[in-house]
Design an enzyme around this catalytic site. Structure first.
Site, PDB file in Angstrom:
ATOM      1  N   ASN A 107      30.484   2.689  28.744  1.00  0.00           N
ATOM      2  CA  ASN A 107      30.185   3.883  27.947  1.00  0.00           C
ATOM      3  C   ASN A 107      30.811   5.088  28.631  1.00  0.00           C
ATOM      4  O   ASN A 107      31.001   5.088  29.848  1.00  0.00           O
ATOM      5  CB  ASN A 107      28.662   4.065  27.875  1.00  0.00           C
ATOM      6  CG  ASN A 107      28.249   5.312  27.112  1.00  0.00           C
ATOM      7  OD1 ASN A 107      28.756   5.581  26.021  1.00  0.00           O
ATOM      8  ND2 ASN A 107      27.333   6.084  27.681  1.00  0.00           N
ATOM      9  N   HIS A 109      30.151   9.242  29.103  1.00  0.00           N
ATOM     10  CA  HIS A 109      29.171  10.305  28.917  1.00  0.00           C
ATOM     11  C   HIS A 109      29.756  11.591  29.519  1.00  0.00           C
ATOM     12  O   HIS A 109      30.293  11.563  30.626  1.00  0.00           O
ATOM     13  CB  HIS A 109      27.846   9.949  29.589  1.00  0.00           C
ATOM     14  CG  HIS A 109      26.811  11.023  29.409  1.00  0.00           C
ATOM     15  ND1 HIS A 109      26.180  11.245  28.195  1.00  0.00           N
ATOM     16  CD2 HIS A 109      26.320  11.951  30.256  1.00  0.00           C
ATOM     17  CE1 HIS A 109      25.341  12.264  28.322  1.00  0.00           C
ATOM     18  NE2 HIS A 109      25.403  12.710  29.560  1.00  0.00           N
ATOM     19  N   SER A 136      31.900  10.784  32.946  1.00  0.00           N
ATOM     20  CA  SER A 136      31.726   9.535  33.688  1.00  0.00           C
ATOM     21  C   SER A 136      31.879   8.352  32.744  1.00  0.00           C
ATOM     22  O   SER A 136      31.396   8.400  31.611  1.00  0.00           O
ATOM     23  CB  SER A 136      30.310   9.454  34.283  1.00  0.00           C
ATOM     24  OG  SER A 136      29.973  10.621  35.004  1.00  0.00           O
ATOM     25  N   ASP A 145      22.656   6.260  29.314  1.00  0.00           N
ATOM     26  CA  ASP A 145      23.570   6.991  30.201  1.00  0.00           C
ATOM     27  C   ASP A 145      23.338   6.653  31.674  1.00  0.00           C
ATOM     28  O   ASP A 145      23.513   7.507  32.563  1.00  0.00           O
ATOM     29  CB  ASP A 145      23.464   8.512  29.973  1.00  0.00           C
ATOM     30  CG  ASP A 145      23.819   8.902  28.547  1.00  0.00           C
ATOM     31  OD1 ASP A 145      24.669   8.218  27.947  1.00  0.00           O
ATOM     32  OD2 ASP A 145      23.245   9.877  28.034  1.00  0.00           O
TER      33      ASP A 145
HETATM   34  C1  GAR Z   1      31.889  12.372  23.658  1.00  0.00           C
HETATM   35  O1  GAR Z   1      31.896  13.605  24.334  1.00  0.00           O
HETATM   36  C2  GAR Z   1      31.119  11.339  24.444  1.00  0.00           C
HETATM   37  O2  GAR Z   1      31.317  11.444  25.833  1.00  0.00           O
HETATM   38  C3  GAR Z   1      29.691  11.678  24.059  1.00  0.00           C
HETATM   39  O3  GAR Z   1      29.762  11.925  22.682  1.00  0.00           O
HETATM   40  C4  GAR Z   1      31.041  12.479  22.384  1.00  0.00           C
HETATM   41  C5  GAR Z   1      31.649  11.669  21.269  1.00  0.00           C
HETATM   42  O4  GAR Z   1      32.859  12.256  20.849  1.00  0.00           O
HETATM   43  N1  GAR Z   1      28.789  10.610  24.384  1.00  0.00           N
HETATM   44  C6  GAR Z   1      27.526  10.792  24.779  1.00  0.00           C
HETATM   45  O5  GAR Z   1      26.986  11.884  24.845  1.00  0.00           O
HETATM   46  C7  GAR Z   1      26.774   9.520  25.172  1.00  0.00           C
HETATM   47  N2  GAR Z   1      25.464   9.822  25.644  1.00  0.00           N
HETATM   48  P1  GAR Z   1      33.989  11.383  20.157  1.00  0.00           P
HETATM   49  O6  GAR Z   1      33.314  10.686  18.962  1.00  0.00           O
HETATM   50  O7  GAR Z   1      35.006  12.376  19.695  1.00  0.00           O
HETATM   51  O8  GAR Z   1      34.535  10.392  21.159  1.00  0.00           O
END
Ligand code: GAR
Length: 210
Positions: A107, A109, A136, A145
Protein backbone atom coordinates in the site's frame (compact mmCIF):
# COMPACT_ATOMS: atom_id res chain seq x y z
CA UNK A 1 7.20 -10.35 -15.13
CA UNK A 2 5.09 -10.57 -11.99
CA UNK A 3 1.34 -10.25 -12.53
CA UNK A 4 0.04 -7.32 -10.49
CA UNK A 5 -3.53 -6.20 -9.80
CA UNK A 6 -4.09 -2.63 -8.57
CA UNK A 7 -6.99 -1.82 -6.22
CA UNK A 8 -8.37 1.72 -6.35
CA UNK A 9 -11.30 3.77 -5.06
CA UNK A 10 -10.94 7.07 -6.90
CA UNK A 11 -8.65 9.23 -8.99
CA UNK A 12 -6.08 6.49 -9.58
CA UNK A 13 -3.02 8.66 -10.13
CA UNK A 14 -0.76 6.15 -8.35
CA UNK A 15 -2.31 3.35 -10.43
CA UNK A 16 -1.45 5.42 -13.50
CA UNK A 17 2.18 5.79 -12.33
CA UNK A 18 2.40 1.99 -11.95
CA UNK A 19 0.82 1.38 -15.37
CA UNK A 20 3.25 3.82 -16.96
CA UNK A 21 6.28 2.26 -15.26
CA UNK A 22 5.14 -1.19 -16.39
CA UNK A 23 5.00 -0.01 -20.02
CA UNK A 24 8.77 -0.46 -20.02
CA UNK A 25 9.34 -4.11 -20.98
CA UNK A 26 12.37 -4.17 -18.66
CA UNK A 27 10.16 -3.40 -15.64
CA UNK A 28 9.74 -6.61 -13.58
CA UNK A 29 5.95 -6.33 -13.15
CA UNK A 30 2.95 -6.06 -15.46
CA UNK A 31 -0.42 -4.59 -14.48
CA UNK A 32 -2.93 -7.27 -15.47
CA UNK A 33 -6.06 -5.80 -13.88
CA UNK A 34 -7.56 -2.92 -11.94
CA UNK A 35 -10.35 -3.39 -9.40
CA UNK A 36 -12.34 -0.56 -7.82
CA UNK A 37 -14.82 -0.63 -4.96
CA UNK A 38 -16.54 2.43 -6.45
CA UNK A 39 -18.19 2.35 -9.87
CA UNK A 40 -17.46 6.04 -10.49
CA UNK A 41 -13.70 5.89 -9.76
CA UNK A 42 -11.99 8.10 -12.35
CA UNK A 43 -9.04 5.69 -12.47
CA UNK A 44 -11.23 3.05 -14.15
CA UNK A 45 -11.44 5.13 -17.33
CA UNK A 46 -7.69 5.59 -17.54
CA UNK A 47 -7.10 1.84 -17.03
CA UNK A 48 -9.68 0.93 -19.68
CA UNK A 49 -8.12 3.37 -22.16
CA UNK A 50 -4.74 1.79 -21.41
CA UNK A 51 -6.23 -1.58 -22.41
CA UNK A 52 -6.19 -3.01 -18.88
CA UNK A 53 -9.22 -5.08 -17.81
CA UNK A 54 -11.19 -3.57 -14.92
CA UNK A 55 -13.74 -4.84 -12.41
CA UNK A 56 -16.01 -3.02 -9.99
CA UNK A 57 -16.70 -4.83 -6.72
CA UNK A 58 -18.81 -2.65 -4.44
CA UNK A 59 -20.01 -2.92 -0.89
CA UNK A 60 -23.62 -2.43 -1.98
CA UNK A 61 -23.52 -5.58 -4.15
CA UNK A 62 -22.59 -7.75 -1.16
CA UNK A 63 -24.23 -8.55 2.18
CA UNK A 64 -21.00 -8.18 4.15
CA UNK A 65 -17.29 -7.53 3.92
CA UNK A 66 -16.43 -11.25 3.81
CA UNK A 67 -18.54 -11.79 0.70
CA UNK A 68 -17.12 -8.65 -0.92
CA UNK A 69 -13.60 -9.98 -0.30
CA UNK A 70 -14.60 -13.40 -1.64
CA UNK A 71 -15.66 -11.68 -4.89
CA UNK A 72 -12.32 -9.86 -4.85
CA UNK A 73 -10.50 -13.20 -4.51
CA UNK A 74 -12.42 -14.62 -7.48
CA UNK A 75 -11.47 -11.64 -9.65
CA UNK A 76 -7.84 -11.89 -8.54
CA UNK A 77 -7.81 -15.58 -9.48
CA UNK A 78 -9.26 -14.74 -12.91
CA UNK A 79 -6.52 -12.15 -13.43
CA UNK A 80 -3.88 -14.63 -12.25
CA UNK A 81 -2.65 -12.05 -9.73
CA UNK A 82 0.64 -12.70 -7.99
CA UNK A 83 0.94 -9.34 -6.23
CA UNK A 84 -1.56 -6.67 -5.16
CA UNK A 85 -0.96 -2.91 -5.02
CA UNK A 86 -3.44 -0.83 -3.03
CA UNK A 87 -3.51 2.63 -4.57
CA UNK A 88 -5.95 4.85 -2.73
CA UNK A 89 -8.17 1.83 -1.95
CA UNK A 90 -10.17 3.39 0.87
CA UNK A 91 -11.66 0.32 2.50
CA UNK A 92 -10.45 -2.07 5.18
CA UNK A 93 -9.91 -5.62 3.92
CA UNK A 94 -10.92 -8.61 6.06
CA UNK A 95 -8.35 -10.31 8.23
CA UNK A 96 -8.51 -13.54 6.21
CA UNK A 97 -7.97 -11.68 2.91
CA UNK A 98 -5.03 -9.80 4.40
CA UNK A 99 -3.41 -12.94 5.78
CA UNK A 100 -3.90 -14.79 2.48
CA UNK A 101 -1.96 -12.02 0.67
CA UNK A 102 0.55 -11.40 3.46
CA UNK A 103 3.91 -10.41 2.00
CA UNK A 104 2.36 -10.11 -1.49
CA UNK A 105 0.22 -6.98 -0.98
CA UNK A 106 1.55 -3.43 -0.60
CA UNK A 107 0.00 0.00 0.00
CA UNK A 108 1.04 3.61 -0.38
CA UNK A 109 0.17 6.17 2.26
CA UNK A 110 0.98 9.89 2.04
CA UNK A 111 2.91 10.36 5.27
CA UNK A 112 6.21 9.35 6.78
CA UNK A 113 4.78 6.36 8.65
CA UNK A 114 4.24 5.57 11.46
CA UNK A 115 3.15 9.22 11.68
CA UNK A 116 -0.25 10.44 10.48
CA UNK A 117 -2.16 7.26 9.59
CA UNK A 118 -5.72 7.37 8.32
CA UNK A 119 -7.57 10.33 6.86
CA UNK A 120 -6.15 13.82 6.18
CA UNK A 121 -2.48 12.95 6.71
CA UNK A 122 -1.40 16.26 5.14
CA UNK A 123 -3.55 18.30 7.50
CA UNK A 124 -2.27 16.15 10.37
CA UNK A 125 1.31 17.02 9.33
CA UNK A 126 0.48 20.75 9.12
CA UNK A 127 -1.21 20.62 12.53
CA UNK A 128 1.81 18.84 14.05
CA UNK A 129 4.16 21.50 12.63
CA UNK A 130 6.65 19.02 11.14
CA UNK A 131 9.10 20.47 8.60
CA UNK A 132 9.47 17.18 6.71
CA UNK A 133 6.57 15.16 5.33
CA UNK A 134 6.43 12.47 2.67
CA UNK A 135 5.05 9.11 1.65
CA UNK A 136 5.59 5.46 2.50
CA UNK A 137 5.07 2.15 0.72
CA UNK A 138 4.53 -0.73 3.13
CA UNK A 139 3.43 -4.36 3.25
CA UNK A 140 -0.23 -4.56 4.21
CA UNK A 141 -1.15 -5.95 7.59
CA UNK A 142 -4.59 -5.93 9.17
CA UNK A 143 -4.16 -2.61 10.95
CA UNK A 144 -4.76 0.37 8.61
CA UNK A 145 -1.62 2.10 7.17
CA UNK A 146 0.61 -0.21 9.20
CA UNK A 147 2.94 -3.03 8.27
CA UNK A 148 6.63 -3.24 7.42
CA UNK A 149 7.90 -0.21 5.49
CA UNK A 150 9.57 -0.89 2.14
CA UNK A 151 10.41 2.62 0.94
CA UNK A 152 9.85 6.24 1.89
CA UNK A 153 10.36 9.60 0.24
CA UNK A 154 10.48 12.94 2.05
CA UNK A 155 9.20 16.34 0.95
CA UNK A 156 9.65 19.66 2.75
CA UNK A 157 6.78 21.46 4.45
CA UNK A 158 7.05 25.06 3.22
CA UNK A 159 5.74 28.11 5.01
CA UNK A 160 2.34 29.02 3.66
CA UNK A 161 1.58 25.41 2.75
CA UNK A 162 -2.06 24.36 2.70
CA UNK A 163 -3.46 20.83 2.69
CA UNK A 164 -3.72 21.17 -1.11
CA UNK A 165 -0.19 22.43 -1.76
CA UNK A 166 1.38 19.87 0.58
CA UNK A 167 -0.65 17.00 -0.85
CA UNK A 168 0.31 17.99 -4.42
CA UNK A 169 4.02 18.03 -3.51
CA UNK A 170 3.67 14.68 -1.75
CA UNK A 171 1.71 13.12 -4.62
CA UNK A 172 4.54 13.89 -7.06
CA UNK A 173 6.87 11.95 -4.73
CA UNK A 174 4.34 9.10 -4.48
CA UNK A 175 4.36 8.68 -8.24
CA UNK A 176 8.13 8.08 -8.17
CA UNK A 177 8.21 6.00 -5.01
CA UNK A 178 5.48 3.47 -5.75
CA UNK A 179 6.98 2.12 -9.01
CA UNK A 180 10.36 1.84 -7.27
CA UNK A 181 8.93 -0.08 -4.32
CA UNK A 182 6.94 -2.44 -6.57
CA UNK A 183 10.09 -3.06 -8.57
CA UNK A 184 11.96 -4.12 -5.41
CA UNK A 185 9.16 -6.52 -4.50
CA UNK A 186 8.71 -7.93 -8.01
CA UNK A 187 12.46 -8.55 -8.29
CA UNK A 188 12.44 -10.39 -4.97
CA UNK A 189 14.80 -7.79 -3.48
CA UNK A 190 12.53 -7.20 -0.49
CA UNK A 191 10.36 -9.57 1.47
CA UNK A 192 8.27 -9.41 4.58
CA UNK A 193 9.71 -11.16 7.61
CA UNK A 194 7.47 -10.76 10.66
CA UNK A 195 7.16 -7.07 11.41
CA UNK A 196 10.10 -6.03 9.21
CA UNK A 197 10.89 -5.66 5.53
CA UNK A 198 14.12 -7.49 4.77
CA UNK A 199 16.27 -6.48 1.81
CA UNK A 200 18.26 -9.02 -0.16
CA UNK A 201 21.24 -6.81 -0.83
CA UNK A 202 22.70 -3.64 0.62
CA UNK A 203 22.36 -2.21 -2.88
CA UNK A 204 18.58 -2.55 -2.90
CA UNK A 205 18.51 -1.13 0.61
CA UNK A 206 20.04 2.06 -0.75
CA UNK A 207 17.56 2.09 -3.60
CA UNK A 208 14.73 2.04 -1.08
CA UNK A 209 15.62 5.58 -0.05
CA UNK A 210 14.81 8.30 -2.54
C1 GAR B 1 -2.91 8.87 -2.49
O1 GAR B 1 -2.35 10.05 -1.97
C2 GAR B 1 -2.62 7.70 -1.58
O2 GAR B 1 -1.34 7.75 -1.00
C3 GAR B 1 -3.71 7.88 -0.53
O3 GAR B 1 -4.85 8.21 -1.28
C4 GAR B 1 -4.44 8.94 -2.43
C5 GAR B 1 -5.05 8.28 -3.64
O4 GAR B 1 -4.78 9.04 -4.80
N1 GAR B 1 -3.89 6.69 0.25
C6 GAR B 1 -4.22 6.68 1.54
O5 GAR B 1 -4.47 7.69 2.18
C7 GAR B 1 -4.26 5.30 2.20
N2 GAR B 1 -4.55 5.41 3.59
P1 GAR B 1 -4.76 8.36 -6.23
O6 GAR B 1 -6.12 7.66 -6.39
O7 GAR B 1 -4.63 9.50 -7.19
O8 GAR B 1 -3.60 7.39 -6.30
Amino acid sequence: RKRVVVLISGRGSNMKALIEAARNPAYPAQIVGVISNRSNAAGLDFAARAGIPTRVITKSDHPDSASQDAALERALTEFGAELICLAGYMRLLTQSFVSHWSGRMINIHPSLLPLFKGLHPHQQALDAGVRLHGCSVHFVTFEMDSGPIIAQAAVPVLSGDTEDSLSARTLAAEHKLYPLALQLLAEGKVRMDGDKAVFRTAESNTAAML
